[in-house]
Design a protein around this motif. Sequence first.
Motif: not given
Length: 685
Positions: A37-41, A214-215, A230-231, A637-643
């Motif tokens: 997720p890329h969060i814009f506001a 979590y990325e 972040l955790l 890279v993360n171990t598994y994925g975002a979900s």
Amino acid sequence: MYRYLFLFFLLTSNFLFAQTKIDPVKIDIVRDSFGVPHIFAKTDAEVSYGLAWAEAEDDFKSMQLVVLPTKGLMGKVLGKSGAAGDYAFALFRCREITKEKWNTLSLAFIKLINGYVQGINDYAASHPDEVLTKKLFPITTEDYVASSVLALTVFNGGGAALQQIFANQVPSLPFTNEQKGSNGIAVHSSKTTTGESFLVINAHQPNTGPQSFYEAHLCSEEGLNILGGLLAGGPCILHGVNENLGWAHTVNFCDRLDVYQLEMNPDNNEQYKFDGQWINLEKKKIRLKIKNVPVRIGRSLYWSKYGATMKNKQGYFSIRLGANMDIRALEQWYMMDKAKNFTEFYHAIGTQGLSMFNITYADRFDTIFYINNVLMPVRNNDPAYNWKKTLPGNTSKTLWNSFRPFTSLPQYINPPAGFLFNTNHSPFLATAPENNLKANDFAKTDGWETWHNNRSLRILELMPVKDKLSYEALKKIKFDRQLPKELGYPYGIKALFALDGTVYPELTQLINTLKSWDKRGDADSKGAAIFLLSYIHLNALLKGQDTREITTAEAVTTLQSVKDYMLKYFGTTDLSLGDIQKLVRGDKEYPVSGFADLLCPQWTEAYNNGKLKSIGGDAYIELVRFRKNQLPLIESVNTYGASSHPGNKHFDDQVPLFLQQKTKTMTLDKATVYKKAERIYHPGE
């Protein structure tokens, strides 16, 4: 008169503004091709709301586990093990310190947390079937900050101290020199072939749950633009990179916690002696809710002048540490996220809201930096007191009440060697030998780390002394699977490699394979398979003992246990590491390289029919190249994925990259993110 009315109006209007309900329509969640997720506001608070919503979509369970203790509901959800979290939250007075220190938080930070909490609450209200237990929601901003106090208290060793006291063991500190850890490397532009500064951010954390990374990318119109890890439940990035700078955290093991045994009154077991006077322990009763137990379980909480106090068969013990004396850790991270240069970054960490973690830093302005960051108590230097052991809790001589100034902690800026690094080892071994700080220049009562580990030794073997470092060479260092020439494990295991196969014919094959092993942790390595099982056996055998070399008899027993294990579960000793060790995601399993204390490690637990599965290790990796007047180049890279949801395509889509030691390209450029977006939506859509 008018002055006071003006101040009243200013304060109340700010308060009302801080409580303003956020409109999700003003927030964009932009998912890239890997679901990150890329969060814009417009505002930081709105971005924080969007982060909470996006993370809840991906792993709401882990986020709830973080806040359950604030409502005394962890035991109700997880049973007996969870009740320990509820107990610790109450024992360490996380709620009380949050209330007491609330006015130390800035309005900007409270607005940020308000936004995050609104996001969590709104998600819970919209997805009641995902809520773990009734009465958890809505949570308050105070709940959320109090949960961070518990998290930092546990990270700082409070949880380990409680476990030892509960097990009727007299605590001995520090609690660990374990081989779990993380890597951080910063290389100055003068040391690189491209003239860019390099940064390696490499957290070694659990693969799943609240402590897994979590990325996310956070970007507002208030100066926030940062990508990193972040955790669970984090309202901002804990380590990562913004447009100008970045940093990596590694856990430090300096002595930031003390345990005291109280001298109790023989005529009143709730009084303890302090400077010759009997003083009443503060006492409070709590009732713990435990899953499948029909009645609440009563427990007593105690507090002495030293802090949280617990009773066991040996007596009463108090635990004292800085982590439950401050509530500004998350605010400091928020300030670090928004820092535009080293001066602002140094000011942020100089607030000393964060009670622990090494920080390895680089930026686009040719500054690299490292600090062993900690709330370090100012202790009595009387040699009568051993601050690494349990202390007498009957005198003001052992009661510290202040912390060392930030500027007095071990730290480096731009050493001549051109590089800095930490792998959870000594701050006095952070760069080339000639540039290192001297341990003797720092107080022994602080218990600073003085050891190398395998990862630190290996980096020094690979880092060029006189030549410059290319980016490809840096990546090879990060992804290296080789043990150093001289092993850096806490216990000496030379006897394991010195056995003679002709003397022990029943072990000849294992002995010869181990002797010819190149000491690499590759999945197809047979020597690595033997070593992994030997390591597990020896870790259990030697745990809690003083550092020493193992004996020949212990080496023989170890290899016999390896042989027995292999034959029992696999029917053969002709096995590679990947035959035994697996990366497991859902119903899929993959052979995986690595073992404890490699630069790309794995930690395992029993899995299925003798197989071991990875439960943690290399985890989140972010590689950064800082360019002078451009946005940094970022790979991760993360171990598994975002979900965390099986069936979601981002549940395991980074596994192939992770196993092949490859990365995905990331960016802080808003236009590029939107252009390449897989999905753009508002929270709630």
